[in-house]
Design an enzyme around this catalytic site. Sequence first.
Site, PDB file in Angstrom:
ATOM      1  N   ASP A 120       0.799  -1.426  -0.259  1.00 54.48           N
ATOM      2  CA  ASP A 120       0.106   0.030   0.036  1.00 54.48           C
ATOM      3  C   ASP A 120       0.839   1.435   0.207  1.00 54.48           C
ATOM      4  OD1 ASP A 120      -2.427  -1.473   0.015  1.00 54.48           O
ATOM      5  OD2 ASP A 120      -2.636  -1.428   2.259  1.00 54.48           O
ATOM      6  N   ASP A 138      -6.963  -1.489  -4.602  1.00 60.76           N
ATOM      7  CA  ASP A 138      -7.767  -0.848  -3.871  1.00 60.76           C
ATOM      8  C   ASP A 138      -8.910   0.049  -4.112  1.00 60.76           C
ATOM      9  OD1 ASP A 138      -6.521  -2.766  -1.787  1.00 60.76           O
ATOM     10  OD2 ASP A 138      -5.471  -1.300  -0.836  1.00 60.76           O
TER      11      ASP A 138
END
Length: 156
Positions: A120, A138
Amino acid sequence: MKRKYYWIYINIIFFIITVDFYSKKWILNHLNIYEKQKVFFILNLFHVHNFGAAFSILSDQNGWQKYFLLIFSIIIILAIIKIMIKFKKKDKNKILSYSLILAGAIGNLIDRINYGFVIDFIDLHFKSWHFATFNIADFSIFIGMIMIIKKNYYNS
């Protein structure tokens, strides 16, 4: 869904997976873990490894979640593909929304297979408040889910 229309959505899926893959590769090559790089006043690049699911759910576990999330991701991907095969050509918004979710799920699955975690790096914030750090996959899942919720809300 008719076969001749597959290519449009397959291209969208591959494009998102490719952008996700190379954005994560760039982060791995240019930022150390937990290193932050300011992009502009509400956006940082912040390299973190997510050993859990969305919003780091289960990331504090002792390792069992790695296998659970890997298997769960594969099941979800197969279920989405099965659902999409039954769509009709006129269900373009449905097909697109599921394509976005599928692309995101595959993008994160690639990380889980390659690294045992998801990379991330997108850190949206306002002053000292930070949203959960996320990635392109995401975001793709999020947009697909919003499209489905919006469609279901306005059709009920």
